[in-house]
Enzyme design. Structure first.
Site, PDB file in Angstrom:
ATOM      1  N   SER A 191       0.838  -1.206   0.000  1.00 41.87           N
ATOM      2  CA  SER A 191       0.000   0.000   0.000  1.00 41.87           C
ATOM      3  C   SER A 191       0.868   1.249   0.000  1.00 41.87           C
ATOM      4  CB  SER A 191      -0.871   0.001   1.262  1.00 41.87           C
ATOM      5  OG  SER A 191      -1.514   1.250   1.431  1.00 41.87           O
ATOM      6  N   TYR A 204      -2.092  -1.262  10.607  1.00 42.88           N
ATOM      7  CA  TYR A 204      -2.209  -1.547   9.164  1.00 42.88           C
ATOM      8  C   TYR A 204      -0.976  -1.063   8.402  1.00 42.88           C
ATOM      9  CZ  TYR A 204      -4.037  -1.267   4.365  1.00 42.88           C
ATOM     10  OH  TYR A 204      -4.204  -1.395   3.001  1.00 42.88           O
TER      11      TYR A 204
HETATM   12  P1  NAD Z   1     -11.625  -5.926   0.101  1.00 42.95           P
HETATM   13  O1  NAD Z   1     -12.289  -5.818   1.406  1.00 42.95           O
HETATM   14  O2  NAD Z   1     -12.468  -6.069  -1.093  1.00 42.95           O
HETATM   15  O3  NAD Z   1     -10.590  -7.133   0.093  1.00 42.95           O
HETATM   16  C1  NAD Z   1      -9.945  -7.606   1.228  1.00 42.95           C
HETATM   17  C2  NAD Z   1     -10.248  -9.078   1.336  1.00 42.95           C
HETATM   18  O4  NAD Z   1      -9.408  -9.653   2.322  1.00 42.95           O
HETATM   19  C3  NAD Z   1     -11.671  -9.388   1.773  1.00 42.95           C
HETATM   20  O5  NAD Z   1     -12.558  -9.460   0.690  1.00 42.95           O
HETATM   21  C4  NAD Z   1     -11.504 -10.746   2.456  1.00 42.95           C
HETATM   22  O6  NAD Z   1     -11.883 -11.782   1.593  1.00 42.95           O
HETATM   23  C5  NAD Z   1     -10.009 -10.853   2.705  1.00 42.95           C
HETATM   24  N1  NAD Z   1      -9.760 -11.131   4.114  1.00 42.95           N
HETATM   25  C6  NAD Z   1      -9.682 -10.252   5.138  1.00 42.95           C
HETATM   26  N2  NAD Z   1      -9.494 -10.912   6.298  1.00 42.95           N
HETATM   27  C7  NAD Z   1      -9.440 -12.236   5.988  1.00 42.95           C
HETATM   28  C8  NAD Z   1      -9.271 -13.422   6.757  1.00 42.95           C
HETATM   29  N3  NAD Z   1      -9.072 -13.381   8.081  1.00 42.95           N
HETATM   30  N4  NAD Z   1      -9.313 -14.621   6.104  1.00 42.95           N
HETATM   31  C9  NAD Z   1      -9.506 -14.679   4.760  1.00 42.95           C
HETATM   32  N5  NAD Z   1      -9.650 -13.581   3.989  1.00 42.95           N
HETATM   33  C10 NAD Z   1      -9.624 -12.382   4.604  1.00 42.95           C
HETATM   34  O7  NAD Z   1     -10.699  -4.629  -0.032  1.00 42.95           O
HETATM   35  P2  NAD Z   1      -9.489  -4.251  -1.013  1.00 42.95           P
HETATM   36  O8  NAD Z   1      -9.294  -2.805  -0.807  1.00 42.95           O
HETATM   37  O9  NAD Z   1      -9.691  -4.780  -2.363  1.00 42.95           O
HETATM   38  O10 NAD Z   1      -8.263  -4.980  -0.327  1.00 42.95           O
HETATM   39  C11 NAD Z   1      -7.360  -5.799  -1.027  1.00 42.95           C
HETATM   40  C12 NAD Z   1      -5.945  -5.459  -0.632  1.00 42.95           C
HETATM   41  O11 NAD Z   1      -5.654  -4.132  -1.093  1.00 42.95           O
HETATM   42  C13 NAD Z   1      -5.681  -5.439   0.875  1.00 42.95           C
HETATM   43  O12 NAD Z   1      -4.428  -6.055   1.130  1.00 42.95           O
HETATM   44  C14 NAD Z   1      -5.606  -3.963   1.186  1.00 42.95           C
HETATM   45  O13 NAD Z   1      -4.797  -3.715   2.314  1.00 42.95           O
HETATM   46  C15 NAD Z   1      -4.976  -3.443  -0.084  1.00 42.95           C
HETATM   47  N6  NAD Z   1      -5.102  -2.007  -0.302  1.00 42.95           N
HETATM   48  C16 NAD Z   1      -6.313  -1.424  -0.478  1.00 42.95           C
HETATM   49  C17 NAD Z   1      -6.389  -0.057  -0.697  1.00 42.95           C
HETATM   50  C18 NAD Z   1      -7.704   0.637  -0.872  1.00 42.95           C
HETATM   51  O14 NAD Z   1      -7.740   1.875  -0.856  1.00 42.95           O
HETATM   52  N7  NAD Z   1      -8.796  -0.070  -1.043  1.00 42.95           N
HETATM   53  C19 NAD Z   1      -5.210   0.712  -0.745  1.00 42.95           C
HETATM   54  C20 NAD Z   1      -3.995   0.090  -0.576  1.00 42.95           C
HETATM   55  C21 NAD Z   1      -3.943  -1.272  -0.361  1.00 42.95           C
END
Ligand code: NAD
Ligand code: MG
Length: 299
Positions: A191, A204
């Site tokens: 991130s 985080y």
């Molecule tokens: P999202 O909520 O759609 O995806 C995260 C997924 O993580 C969930 O759908 C879930 O299936 C999985 N997860 C969480 N805890 C879990 C557990 N204990 N067991 C199994 N699965 C689990 O949100 P997203 O934003 O698409 O996140 C995906 C990645 O992107 C993450 O690593 C997040 O940190 C990273 N990210 C997101 C952003 C943003 O702005 N959305 C920015 C930077 C990084």
């Protein structure tokens, strides 16, 4: 609308409003099905060019958000795709599994809590049993919980964030590598928080720093096996992670506005970096991080 090919102003490709909530929060882990406004995962736009023909991919957190957009793109590029997710996310997962199959590829559902080491090993084993190998591993699942004050961060939250974001990445990768052939690719979701940590995201942001270092160290460990390891560092992307206590309500209403492009990104705009890093087109790229940040560049 997302469009991989039509030349256009990226600041206007999506409206500001399509990447912002009205401040309504959802319980963790958040649902894509009820997320308002609807994010774009490339459902109606992503066109594959056979870049991943015949590959076998495992994507954690593939039910929603960035992982879902990556799953759709990989399937349309010709890969069979296994997605892991939490059991309570079945409704979101079903939609993505259907889209993988509609692309003419095999889809594998892997519900389970990856905070548990045994579950991580089972996820890998089921993928190998079904697909025969793992050519692409995307460690993308993540937990983000905003807490404004240091004294309010509980040990339980700190541990759960590290278990989900870092330990699971270690357990899944360690189990997967023996099944990964030369030419395989590991892609971790880090991130912008790894480089520009916000107050309120102490645990985080710390995990994302760990993921960036894990990626670079592992890349050097696996280079002689012919396996590349890279990361993608998204900036603000409209997904269920943010309104499920990833941000406070007031921040959701301005989400992404302070980026140079002036808006949050959509999952469909992040997925092509994962396609590139998985494909042989990125053969000389390992131990690298691609920023998809709307202009809040990596250092
Ligand atoms: P999202 O909520 O759609 O995806 C995260 C997924 O993580 C969930 O759908 C879930 O299936 C999985 N997860 C969480 N805890 C879990 C557990 N204990 N067991 C199994 N699965 C689990 O949100 P997203 O934003 O698409 O996140 C995906 C990645 O992107 C993450 O690593 C997040 O940190 C990273 N990210 C997101 C952003 C943003 O702005 N959305 C920015 C930077 C990084
Ligand atoms: Mg989800």
């Amino acid at each position: 609308m997302s469009d991989q090919t039509t030349m256009q102003n990226p600041a206007k490709q999506y409206s500001k409003a399509q990447g912002q909530g009205d401040g309504t929060l959802q319980p963790e882990p958040g649902s894509d099905t009820t997320l308002n406004p609807r994010p774009d995962h490339g459902e109606s736009s992503y066109k594959g060019l056979g870049r991943l023909k015949g590959r076998k991919a495992l994507i954690t957190g593939g039910d929603s958000g960035i992982g879902a957009a990556v799953a759709i793109a990989y399937a349309r590029e010709g890969a069979d795709v296994a997605i892991s997710y939490l059991p309570e996310e079945e409704e979101d997962a079903k939609k993505i599994l259907k889209l993988i199959e509609e692309a003419g590829q095999k889809a594998l559902a892997l519900p389970g809590d990856i905070k548990n080491e045994k579950t991580c090993k089972e996820i890998v084993q089921k993928t190998v049993d079904t697909f025969g190998a793992i050519d692409i591993l995307v460690n993308n699942a993540g937990k983000q919980e905003f807490v404004g004050e240091l004294q309010d961060v509980t040990s339980e939250q700190f541990q759960h964030t590290f278990q989900t974001n870092v330990f699971a990445m270690f357990w899944i990768t360690q189990a997967a590598v023996p099944h990964m052939p030369e030419g395989a690719s590991i892609i971790n979701t880090t991130s912008i928080q790894s480089y520009q940590p916000s107050p309120g995201l102490l645990d985080y942001a710390s995990t994302k720093g760990a993921i960036t270092s894990f990626t670079k160290s592992l890349a050097k460990m696996l280079a002689d096996k012919g396996i590349r390891v890279n990361a993608v560092a998204p900036g603000p992307i409209w997904t269920p992670l943010q309104p499920s206590h990833g941000q406070p309500p007031e921040k959701l209403q301005q989400f992404g506005e302070n980026t140079p492009l002036g808006r949050a990104g959509q999952p469909a705009e992040v997925a092509p970096s994962y396609v590139f890093l998985a494909s042989q087109e990125s053969s000389y790229i390992t131990a690298e991080v691609i920023g998809v940040t709307g202009g809040h560049h990596l250092p």
